[in-house]
Design an enzyme around this catalytic site. Structure first.
Site, mmCIF file in Angstrom:
data_model
loop_
_atom_site.group_PDB
_atom_site.id
_atom_site.type_symbol
_atom_site.label_atom_id
_atom_site.label_comp_id
_atom_site.label_asym_id
_atom_site.label_seq_id
_atom_site.Cartn_x
_atom_site.Cartn_y
_atom_site.Cartn_z
ATOM 1 N N TYR A 194 -111.390 -42.482 -45.020
ATOM 2 C CA TYR A 194 -111.352 -42.482 -46.667
ATOM 3 C C TYR A 194 -111.504 -43.869 -47.247
ATOM 4 C CZ TYR A 194 -111.329 -37.420 -47.049
ATOM 5 O OH TYR A 194 -111.530 -36.223 -46.994
ATOM 6 N N MET A 196 -105.658 -35.209 -44.722
ATOM 7 C CA MET A 196 -104.858 -34.221 -44.921
ATOM 8 C C MET A 196 -104.564 -33.535 -43.463
ATOM 9 S SD MET A 196 -105.115 -30.762 -47.171
ATOM 10 C CE MET A 196 -105.130 -31.676 -48.725
ATOM 11 N N ARG A 238 -73.013 -42.432 -57.722
ATOM 12 C CA ARG A 238 -73.760 -41.443 -57.722
ATOM 13 C C ARG A 238 -73.048 -40.062 -57.975
ATOM 14 N NH1 ARG A 238 -76.852 -39.872 -52.120
ATOM 15 N NH2 ARG A 238 -74.882 -39.300 -51.571
ATOM 16 N N LYS A 253 -77.501 -30.266 -44.104
ATOM 17 C CA LYS A 253 -78.145 -29.748 -45.444
ATOM 18 C C LYS A 253 -79.742 -29.939 -45.263
ATOM 19 C CE LYS A 253 -77.530 -34.511 -46.632
ATOM 20 N NZ LYS A 253 -76.542 -35.690 -47.289
HETATM 21 C C1 LIG Z 1 -75.679 -36.421 -46.182
HETATM 22 C C2 LIG Z 1 -74.471 -36.676 -46.233
HETATM 23 C C3 LIG Z 1 -73.548 -37.410 -45.112
HETATM 24 C C4 LIG Z 1 -74.457 -37.492 -43.687
HETATM 25 O O1 LIG Z 1 -75.275 -38.598 -43.721
HETATM 26 P P1 LIG Z 1 -75.871 -39.172 -42.548
HETATM 27 O O2 LIG Z 1 -76.201 -40.515 -42.969
HETATM 28 O O3 LIG Z 1 -77.127 -38.335 -42.101
HETATM 29 O O4 LIG Z 1 -74.860 -39.132 -41.402
HETATM 30 C C5 LIG Z 1 -72.413 -37.274 -45.184
HETATM 31 N N1 LIG Z 1 -71.700 -37.288 -46.144
HETATM 32 C C6 LIG Z 1 -72.316 -36.827 -47.329
HETATM 33 C C7 LIG Z 1 -71.643 -36.930 -48.550
HETATM 34 C C8 LIG Z 1 -73.547 -36.728 -47.405
HETATM 35 O O5 LIG Z 1 -74.260 -36.191 -48.706
#
Ligand SMILES: *Cc1c(COP(=O)(O)O)cnc(C)c1O
Length: 363
Positions: free
Chosen positions: A260, A308, A131, A35
């Site tokens: 800065y 930046m 969640r 993802k």
């Molecule tokens: C992102 C995600 C993972 C992977 O998690 P990592 O900590 O990056 O290994 C696995 N399961 C779900 C549902 C996720 O959203």
């Protein structure tokens, strides 16, 4: 001369990390989580490399999954947040996506969907993270409703852990027990679904969570999910290197400030190197004075605010530094996790938010 700020992605290290993930649970399928553009590394480049040795991919949504398909991948792609609107069910069927079903809206639209070919789905149960997922007390009923639908193929029962990376195991023990209870309830009703629980932290540290499908993300990119030292996590190699060069050097007197807001002041006569990287390149502005930076392979400390396009580094103690000398902001010898800890965040965030401005090379 081109600006030296650069990302390098080590594909050999990626394959190595995948081997570590496989070896931890040889009997399980690996669902590679790619993802957010493969955690910022570039899914288009990485997915075809992973394809040789993984069983499935997982992304957040249909758009990302279509990107995986455009790379020529034919393996199943799990949609971790499921479908956002009813039209996506058909898209999922047509493209062999496997949506997570985590709420009643999705369940209702899926029930009404008129399609004939089978759709594999992942039923998500909320075991304590609060969640995504169905409540535990409705898990069995929802499972049976799904199972009764004619257009549903396999159902994979899944949950996600809130603190599997924590040194304190108690919350993970509780979530695990809750999930096992649901599995037990289903077994008593003659149902035996395939299971999926493990993210990277579980895969590395919680063998009891290794089931038919494991879902490693972070570890494939070579970062440890733990703040503590962990033997298997030490076998991982970060695949991303953010590098740049020294573009200016000056000597300043004790008492002079740098950057800065004059937030850092020299306690002694100091040599300050300016590096061509800043928050416009994904280097965190919140990095504090003291954040390690590798210059000529040696550790030096960030001083003053991150700009930046530039940072300033105290190189007084690391011998002669010249304009053009190489710098590494994070990579194999300086973990993004360590830099993140100086910036009040985690390695996940640093690697995932690199802007397109920074050119990438695969090696
Ligand atoms: C992102 C995600 C993972 C992977 O998690 P990592 O900590 O990056 O290994 C696995 N399961 C779900 C549902 C996720 O959203």
């Amino acid at each position: 001369m081109t600006r030296p700020t650069h990302l390098t992605i080590d594909t050999q290290a990626l394959k190595n990390n995948l081997r570590v993930a496989r070896a931890l649970a040889p009997a399980s399928a690996v669902v590679a989580v790619v993802k957010a553009d493969a955690y910022g590394h570039g899914a288009q480049a990485l997915v075809p490399i992973l394809d040789a040795d993984v069983d499935m991919f997982a992304v957040s949504c249909c758009e990302e999954a279509l990107g995986v398909r455009r790379s020529g991948i034919t393996k199943p792609v799990v949609l971790l947040e499921g479908c956002f609107e009813p039209t996506e069910w058909q898209l999922a069927i047509d493209n062999q996506f496997e949506p997570v079903i985590h709420n009643h809206n999705q369940l209702d639209t899926l029930r009404q969907a008129e399609h004939c070919s089978a759709l594999n789905v992942w039923l998500k149960i909320d075991t304590g993270m609060h969640r995504l997922g169905f409540d535990m007390d409705e898990a069995v009923e929802v499972y049976q409703q799904l199972d009764a639908l004619p257009h549903i193929g396999n159902i994979i029962l899944m949950t996600h852990f809130a603190s599997a990376d924590d040194a304190d195991p108690s919350f993970t023990h509780m979530q695990l027990a809750r999930f096992e209870q649901i599995v037990q309830d289903l077994l008593e009703r003659g149902q035996e679904p395939a299971l999926s629980m493990a993210n990277s932290a579980c895969l590395l540290n919680w063998p009891a969570t290794h089931k038919q499908f494991n879902r490693p993300g972070l570890m494939l990119y070579g970062l440890s999910p733990f703040e503590f030292s962990h033997p298997e996590a030490r076998q991982l190699t970060p695949i991303m290197t953010l590098s740049s060069q020294v573009i200016a050097i000056r000597e300043i007197a004790a008492g002079e400030a740098v950057g800065y807001g004059n937030t850092w002041r020299a306690q002694r006569p100091s040599v300050i190197a300016t590096i061509a990287v800043g928050y416009g390149d994904g280097y965190p502005r919140s990095a504090r004075s003291g954040t390690p930076v590798l210059i000529n392979g040696q550790r030096a400390s960030l001083v003053g605010r991150v700009s930046m396009d530039m940072i300033t580094v105290d190189v007084t103690d690391i011998g002669r530094v010249n304009i053009g000398d190489p710098c590494i902001l994070w990579g194999a010898d300086l973990s993004a996790n360590e830099v993140a800890s100086w910036a009040g965040t985690i390695g996940y965030e640093l690697i995932t938010r690199l802007p397109p401005r920074v050119p990438r090379t695969l090696v």
